[in-house]
Design an enzyme around this catalytic site. Structure first.
Site, short mmCIF file in Angstrom:
data_model
loop_
_atom_site.label_atom_id
_atom_site.label_comp_id
_atom_site.label_asym_id
_atom_site.label_seq_id
_atom_site.Cartn_x
_atom_site.Cartn_y
_atom_site.Cartn_z
N HIS A 22 0.80 -1.23 0.00
CA HIS A 22 0.00 0.00 0.00
C HIS A 22 0.84 1.28 0.00
CE1 HIS A 22 -3.58 -2.35 0.53
NE2 HIS A 22 -3.25 -2.76 1.74
CO CO Z 1 -4.07 -6.94 3.40
#
Ligand code: CO
Length: 390
Positions: A77
């Site tokens: 992320h």
């Molecule tokens: Co995850």
């Protein structure tokens, strides 16, 4: 700094829990709160897991290893100048850039339950990296909200981003029924020189964050399938929030990748108390409903196979090759690449945060079932940047 901004990395290096209150703007800009707090040893932690993934990529480049594991890596992320979802530095992007020094094409497969947004975005405009993410759909507000079926890459990278959004309750049989045909076609049409896997264990049954129902064997079946190709693998960790099951899953997968038998009976060790009352390696799946219908899975599989067929049907789309051995990002890499133009820098500072690149290329008919941007904290959607800015 092959991917992240110098300012962001410098801030991570220098900030401490004692000094962070003096820099509220930077803490906010870099999203260093909630999921991604500043903590003592943060920078050393980043260096450790990034070092593992980078040296893994180097071992593959040097042909010293054909499979490298780094369960501490897989921070899919993290963005260029922003922490997100427990990820600070994106070791996956950095490792793929390292692999691109030697390999013309690198495939990234993400079986964490969350969309691999940071990696997809980094390579959204290039055809030298194909990203394939299987994840819980963001439509209901599930983090990070990206990874829509219609987000397929753009410019030279068009059709090189593949997304398979799914519903709650995914089980082993359903997962195998989509993973194998899609990956088989990907391997055939893209022919990567190396494969990077993000193996988050939050996609297995009983996870505190996830909502799927895979067994550890079902999860491991993906790795076992990838092992059948004669292509080097960089196997990374990722999420996983029922910690005793994460260590179970990755222990089993380590054994499988090493062709070793591993007993279902937990041997005695100093942490064995965490694995009671049964002290077994494998965990039972639940009786939860599978919200994915056979028809949905089949329809989406066909859609991705169709997307992949466009690659073959487009002979003018040439693979852009860098010079092997030269530190050079692929063409189209990093929309927010540093440039000497200060106006650009200002533009990025104002607009870059929390808008996935896919938003720029959204077509009208693709926005119908897009996630609720307000709900998941995305900032206002902005006008697409001009070609110059890209
Ligand atoms: Co995850």
């Amino acid at each position: 700094n092959a991917f992240h901004s110098d300012e962001y990395v410098a801030f991570l290096k220098n900030v401490t829990t004692d000094t962070m209150d003096q820099y509220p703007d930077a803490v906010d800009r870099y999203n260093l709160s909630a999921d991604c707090p500043v903590f003592d040893g943060l920078y050393e932690y980043c260096q450790t897991y990034v070092g593992g993934s980078l040296s893994g990529a180097a071992r593959i480049n040097q042909k010293t290893s054909d499979i490298v594991l780094n369960w501490s890596g897989g921070m899919h992320h993290a963005k260029k100048a922003e922490a997100s979802g427990f990820c600070y530095i994106n070791d996956i992007v950095l490792a793929i850039l390292e692999l691109l020094k030697v390999h013309m094409r690198v495939l990234y497969i993400d079986i964490d339950i969350h969309h691999g947004d940071g990696v997809e975005e980094a390579f959204y405009l290039t055809n030298r990296v194909m990203t394939l993410s299987f994840h819980q759909s963001g439509v209901g507000g599930f983090f990070p909200g990206t990874g829509h079926a219609n987000d397929c890459g753009a410019k030279a990278g068009k059709n090189y981003s593949l997304n398979f959004p799914l519903q709650a309750g995914m089980d082993d049989e359903s997962y195998a029924s989509i993973f194998k045909p899609v990956v088989t076609k990907v391997m055939e049409s893209f022919q990567p020189g190396a494969v990077v896997l993000c193996c988050g264990a939050d996609s297995i049954a009983g996870d505190r964050v996830g909502c799927w129902n895979l067994s550890i064997k079902g999860h491991a079946a993906c790795l076992e399938h990838m092992k059948t190709y004669d292509v080097p693998l960089l196997v990374l960790g990722g999420g996983g929030y029922t910690i005793r099951n994460v260590s179970r899953c990755w222990a089993y997968e380590t054994a499988k990748l090493l062709d070793q038998h591993i007993s279902d009976d937990m041997p005695w060790h100093e942490h064995v108390g965490y694995y009671g009352p049964d002290y077994k390696l494998h965990v039972p799946i639940s009786n939860m409903e599978n919200d994915n219908t056979r028809e949905d899975l089949e329809r989406q599989t066909q859609r991705l196979l169709q997307q992949l067929s466009h690659l073959e049907a487009a002979p003018n789309v040439q693979i852009q090759t860098g010079q092997p051995g030269v530190r050079r990002a692929p063409d189209g890499f990093g929309i927010h690449d540093d440039s000497e133009d200060d106006d650009d820098a200002d533009y990025r500072a104002r607009h870059a945060k929390r808008v996935h690149l896919a938003e720029y290329f959204d077509e009208d008919d693709a926005s119908g079932d897009r996630m609720d941007a307000g709900k998941i904290g995305l900032h206002q959607l902005i006008d697409p940047p001009s070609d110059d800015e890209l």
